[in-house]
Design a protein around this motif. Structure first.
Motif, PDB file in Angstrom:
ATOM      1  N   TYR A 157      42.292  66.526  60.675  1.00 52.20           N
ATOM      2  CA  TYR A 157      41.438  67.565  61.243  1.00 52.20           C
ATOM      3  C   TYR A 157      41.093  68.613  60.184  1.00 52.20           C
ATOM      4  CZ  TYR A 157      39.519  70.029  65.283  1.00 52.20           C
ATOM      5  OH  TYR A 157      38.668  70.615  66.184  1.00 52.20           O
ATOM      6  N   TYR A 158      42.090  69.013  59.399  1.00 47.17           N
ATOM      7  CA  TYR A 158      41.862  70.036  58.375  1.00 47.17           C
ATOM      8  C   TYR A 158      40.940  69.514  57.277  1.00 47.17           C
ATOM      9  CZ  TYR A 158      42.865  73.391  54.669  1.00 47.17           C
ATOM     10  OH  TYR A 158      42.752  74.320  53.667  1.00 47.17           O
ATOM     11  N   LEU A 159      41.142  68.256  56.845  1.00 47.04           N
ATOM     12  CA  LEU A 159      40.276  67.688  55.825  1.00 47.04           C
ATOM     13  C   LEU A 159      38.837  67.560  56.321  1.00 47.04           C
ATOM     14  CD1 LEU A 159      42.572  64.911  54.321  1.00 47.04           C
ATOM     15  CD2 LEU A 159      41.928  67.077  53.268  1.00 47.04           C
ATOM     16  N   SER A 160      38.662  67.209  57.594  1.00 44.16           N
ATOM     17  CA  SER A 160      37.315  67.120  58.150  1.00 44.16           C
ATOM     18  C   SER A 160      36.636  68.484  58.152  1.00 44.16           C
ATOM     19  CB  SER A 160      37.370  66.562  59.571  1.00 44.16           C
ATOM     20  OG  SER A 160      37.893  65.243  59.566  1.00 44.16           O
ATOM     21  N   THR A 182      53.110  61.632  63.393  1.00 40.24           N
ATOM     22  CA  THR A 182      51.777  61.422  63.955  1.00 40.24           C
ATOM     23  C   THR A 182      51.009  62.726  64.085  1.00 40.24           C
ATOM     24  OG1 THR A 182      52.633  59.526  65.188  1.00 40.24           O
ATOM     25  CG2 THR A 182      50.526  60.422  65.891  1.00 40.24           C
ATOM     26  N   LEU A 183      51.679  63.774  64.555  1.00 41.37           N
ATOM     27  CA  LEU A 183      51.027  65.078  64.681  1.00 41.37           C
ATOM     28  C   LEU A 183      50.646  65.642  63.315  1.00 41.37           C
ATOM     29  CD1 LEU A 183      53.205  66.739  67.477  1.00 41.37           C
ATOM     30  CD2 LEU A 183      50.911  65.767  67.697  1.00 41.37           C
ATOM     31  N   VAL A 185      61.470  61.122  67.720  1.00 39.87           N
ATOM     32  CA  VAL A 185      61.002  62.482  67.421  1.00 39.87           C
ATOM     33  C   VAL A 185      60.338  62.529  66.050  1.00 39.87           C
ATOM     34  CG1 VAL A 185      61.760  64.856  67.020  1.00 39.87           C
ATOM     35  CG2 VAL A 185      62.701  63.553  68.935  1.00 39.87           C
ATOM     36  N   GLY A 186      60.913  61.836  65.062  1.00 37.41           N
ATOM     37  CA  GLY A 186      60.303  61.808  63.742  1.00 37.41           C
ATOM     38  C   GLY A 186      58.942  61.144  63.742  1.00 37.41           C
TER      39      GLY A 186
END
Length: 236
Positions: free
Chosen positions: A28-31, A20-21, A14-15
């Motif tokens: 995605y946010y940095l892009s 990974t998420l 789970v960790g």
């Protein structure tokens, strides 16, 4: 104990999934930020590259880092800086981009070998004939120092370029994108070239494209295996 080890394995899985998420969301946010502020991103990347080159020179002068490896790192960062010529557009078949990818692996391997080697005997141990193989732990770099060096001087610039640059295959025809796509922009009926204002042509970062492809692959395989239903089945 039977249940506690299973709980431990489940926690590790789970960790790993949450980590990974989190990394995918951060990429995605940095892009998205780079797409909105390309001029600022290029300026920051240029200063970051020359700042790391300065740090590398200081390490050679004061900490007696190996000259050959340090020179290779400086040349590698100059090659990384050459990818900013047409920022944020990059052509995946560009020799400089391919050379940059090779230099990332070479630098990682050589510096890993350097820090894995045992330290040479110092003057204090050379004069001590009773313990000639004693290691001077004061001069040995700690794990945090080695990890910080790899993170800042080896991996940071290639990771930043991976997040910032846009692959040429994902670029729609627009003014200035002929280098990435290799095509010529067709003129319109009024006799002028089609610019960015004629359509919503927007570059897509390599990190963002990677996240989108992985997400689409997971959704398609999930629909095939029946884990969840697609949008078409929901409508009916």
């Amino acid at each position: 104990m039977w249940i506690l080890p299973l709980v431990g394995y489940l926690g590790v899985i789970v960790g790993f999934v949450f980590l990974t998420l989190a990394i995918a969301s951060g990429l995605y946010y940095l892009s998205e930020l780079v797409e909105e502020h390309t001029v600022l991103a290029r300026r920051l990347l240029s200063r970051l590259i020359y700042g790391i080159i300065t740090v590398q020179i200081l390490l050679v002068i004061f900490d007696r880092f190996p000259l050959f490896l340090s020179l290779l790192s400086v040349v590698s960062h100059l090659v990384y800086a050459s990818n900013l010529r047409r920022f944020p557009i990059v052509k995946l078949s560009d020799p400089l981009f391919i050379l940059s990818c090779l230099l990332v692996g070479i630098n990682h391997w050589l510096w890993f070998r350097h820090f894995s080697k045992p330290l040479p005997s110092s003057r204090r141990t050379e004069n001590n004939w009773r313990q000639p193989y004693q290691v001077d732990y004061d001069e040995m770099p700690s794990f945090s120092e080695v990890a910080s060096y790899f993170g800042l001087c080896v991996w940071l610039v290639p990771f930043a370029l991976f997040v910032s640059l846009s692959a040429g295959e994902n670029v729609l025809p627009s003014m200035g994108s002929e280098y990435a796509t290799g095509d010529h922009v067709p003129p319109t009926g009024l006799g002028h070239s089609r610019g960015p204002s004629d359509g919503k042509a927007k570059n897509k970062g390599m990190a963002k494209a990677l996240v989108d492809n992985v997400r689409d692959w997971a959704r398609e395989n999930g629909e095939l295996m029946g884990l969840w239903r697609g949008e078409r089945t929901r409508r009916f």
